[in-house]
Design a protein around this motif. Structure first.
Motif, mmCIF file in Angstrom:
data_model
loop_
_atom_site.group_PDB
_atom_site.id
_atom_site.type_symbol
_atom_site.label_atom_id
_atom_site.label_comp_id
_atom_site.label_asym_id
_atom_site.label_seq_id
_atom_site.Cartn_x
_atom_site.Cartn_y
_atom_site.Cartn_z
ATOM 1 N N GLY A 237 59.788 40.003 88.705
ATOM 2 C CA GLY A 237 59.594 40.978 87.630
ATOM 3 C C GLY A 237 58.257 40.759 86.941
ATOM 4 N N CYS A 238 58.308 40.344 85.692
ATOM 5 C CA CYS A 238 57.088 40.214 84.878
ATOM 6 C C CYS A 238 56.202 39.056 85.315
ATOM 7 C CB CYS A 238 57.469 40.042 83.410
ATOM 8 S SG CYS A 238 58.245 38.449 83.026
ATOM 9 N N GLY A 239 56.771 38.074 86.003
ATOM 10 C CA GLY A 239 55.995 36.933 86.471
ATOM 11 C C GLY A 239 56.022 35.732 85.544
ATOM 12 N N TRP A 240 56.598 35.874 84.377
ATOM 13 C CA TRP A 240 56.634 34.784 83.412
ATOM 14 C C TRP A 240 57.264 33.504 83.973
ATOM 15 C CZ3 TRP A 240 55.085 32.219 79.463
ATOM 16 C CH2 TRP A 240 55.924 31.294 78.852
ATOM 17 N N CYS A 241 58.323 33.622 84.706
ATOM 18 C CA CYS A 241 59.053 32.433 85.143
ATOM 19 C C CYS A 241 58.440 31.754 86.369
ATOM 20 C CB CYS A 241 60.503 32.799 85.442
ATOM 21 S SG CYS A 241 60.696 33.963 86.810
ATOM 22 N N ARG A 242 57.478 32.383 87.006
ATOM 23 C CA ARG A 242 56.950 31.816 88.261
ATOM 24 C C ARG A 242 56.406 30.383 88.127
ATOM 25 N NH1 ARG A 242 54.004 37.207 89.838
ATOM 26 N NH2 ARG A 242 55.858 38.478 90.041
ATOM 27 N N PRO A 243 55.637 30.070 87.081
ATOM 28 C CA PRO A 243 55.176 28.671 86.954
ATOM 29 C C PRO A 243 56.340 27.691 86.795
ATOM 30 C CG PRO A 243 53.918 30.117 85.508
ATOM 31 C CD PRO A 243 55.058 30.931 86.060
ATOM 32 N N PHE A 244 57.412 28.133 86.162
ATOM 33 C CA PHE A 244 58.570 27.256 85.984
ATOM 34 C C PHE A 244 59.319 27.106 87.321
ATOM 35 C CE2 PHE A 244 57.612 29.211 81.911
ATOM 36 C CZ PHE A 244 57.491 28.088 81.105
ATOM 37 N N LEU A 245 59.401 28.202 88.068
ATOM 38 C CA LEU A 245 60.022 28.128 89.401
ATOM 39 C C LEU A 245 59.234 27.166 90.276
ATOM 40 C CD1 LEU A 245 60.717 31.933 90.030
ATOM 41 C CD2 LEU A 245 62.364 30.202 89.284
ATOM 42 N N LYS A 246 57.924 27.238 90.186
ATOM 43 C CA LYS A 246 57.050 26.352 90.975
ATOM 44 C C LYS A 246 57.317 24.890 90.621
ATOM 45 C CE LYS A 246 52.133 26.016 92.200
ATOM 46 N NZ LYS A 246 51.700 24.683 91.895
ATOM 47 N N ARG A 247 57.458 24.619 89.330
ATOM 48 C CA ARG A 247 57.724 23.235 88.904
ATOM 49 C C ARG A 247 59.044 22.739 89.483
ATOM 50 N NH1 ARG A 247 57.186 23.159 82.624
ATOM 51 N NH2 ARG A 247 58.221 21.179 82.948
ATOM 52 N N LEU A 248 60.056 23.578 89.501
ATOM 53 C CA LEU A 248 61.347 23.169 90.057
ATOM 54 C C LEU A 248 61.249 22.915 91.558
ATOM 55 C CD1 LEU A 248 62.433 24.154 87.264
ATOM 56 C CD2 LEU A 248 64.433 24.927 88.485
ATOM 57 N N ILE A 249 60.481 23.755 92.247
ATOM 58 C CA ILE A 249 60.320 23.588 93.694
ATOM 59 C C ILE A 249 59.602 22.280 94.013
ATOM 60 C CG2 ILE A 249 59.037 24.481 95.693
ATOM 61 C CD1 ILE A 249 59.671 27.302 94.643
ATOM 62 N N GLU A 250 58.606 21.952 93.200
ATOM 63 C CA GLU A 250 57.773 20.777 93.487
ATOM 64 C C GLU A 250 58.456 19.457 93.133
ATOM 65 O OE1 GLU A 250 53.475 23.001 92.933
ATOM 66 O OE2 GLU A 250 54.233 21.755 91.309
ATOM 67 N N GLU A 251 59.441 19.503 92.278
ATOM 68 C CA GLU A 251 60.113 18.270 91.853
ATOM 69 C C GLU A 251 61.132 17.829 92.914
ATOM 70 O OE1 GLU A 251 60.686 15.093 89.699
ATOM 71 O OE2 GLU A 251 59.435 16.660 88.820
ATOM 72 N N THR A 252 61.190 16.529 93.171
ATOM 73 C CA THR A 252 62.154 16.006 94.139
ATOM 74 C C THR A 252 63.576 16.377 93.728
ATOM 75 O OG1 THR A 252 60.672 14.161 94.536
ATOM 76 C CG2 THR A 252 62.931 13.915 95.318
#
Ligand code: FES
Length: 82
Positions: free
Chosen positions: A42-57
């Motif tokens: 959607g708006c893209g706001w959550c994408r950086p947070f999604l990225k952080r979750l993906i990158e974390e073990t």
């Protein structure tokens, strides 16, 4: 932010659903989470947070803002981008 709070506010996708999707499907890019109920498309706001979750073990270890702050910052983001 608790497990049942919405991480993607546009599509009402909870943090729990995102973490479960990451554990099962092991995405490497936030865009791959679009298959998780449309998260991030959607708006893209959550994408950086999604990225952080993906990158974390362990995605559960990622500290996220409290719900009120998260929503307020998204409103500000949307006001700037629309
Ligand atoms: S909050 Fe996830 S795309 Fe807008």
């Amino acid at each position: 932010m608790d497990e049942d709070d919405e991480l993607c506010l546009c599509f009402h996708v909870t943090r729990r659903k995102v973490i479960q999707y990451i554990r099962v499907n092991r995405p490497t890019l936030p865009s791959q989470l679009s298959e998780c109920y449309g998260a991030g498309t959607g708006c893209g706001w959550c994408r950086p947070f999604l990225k952080r979750l993906i990158e974390e073990t362990d995605p559960q270890d990622v500290e996220l803002p409290d719900v009120a702050t998260y929503a307020a910052n998204r409103r500000e983001y949307r006001n700037k981008t629309t």
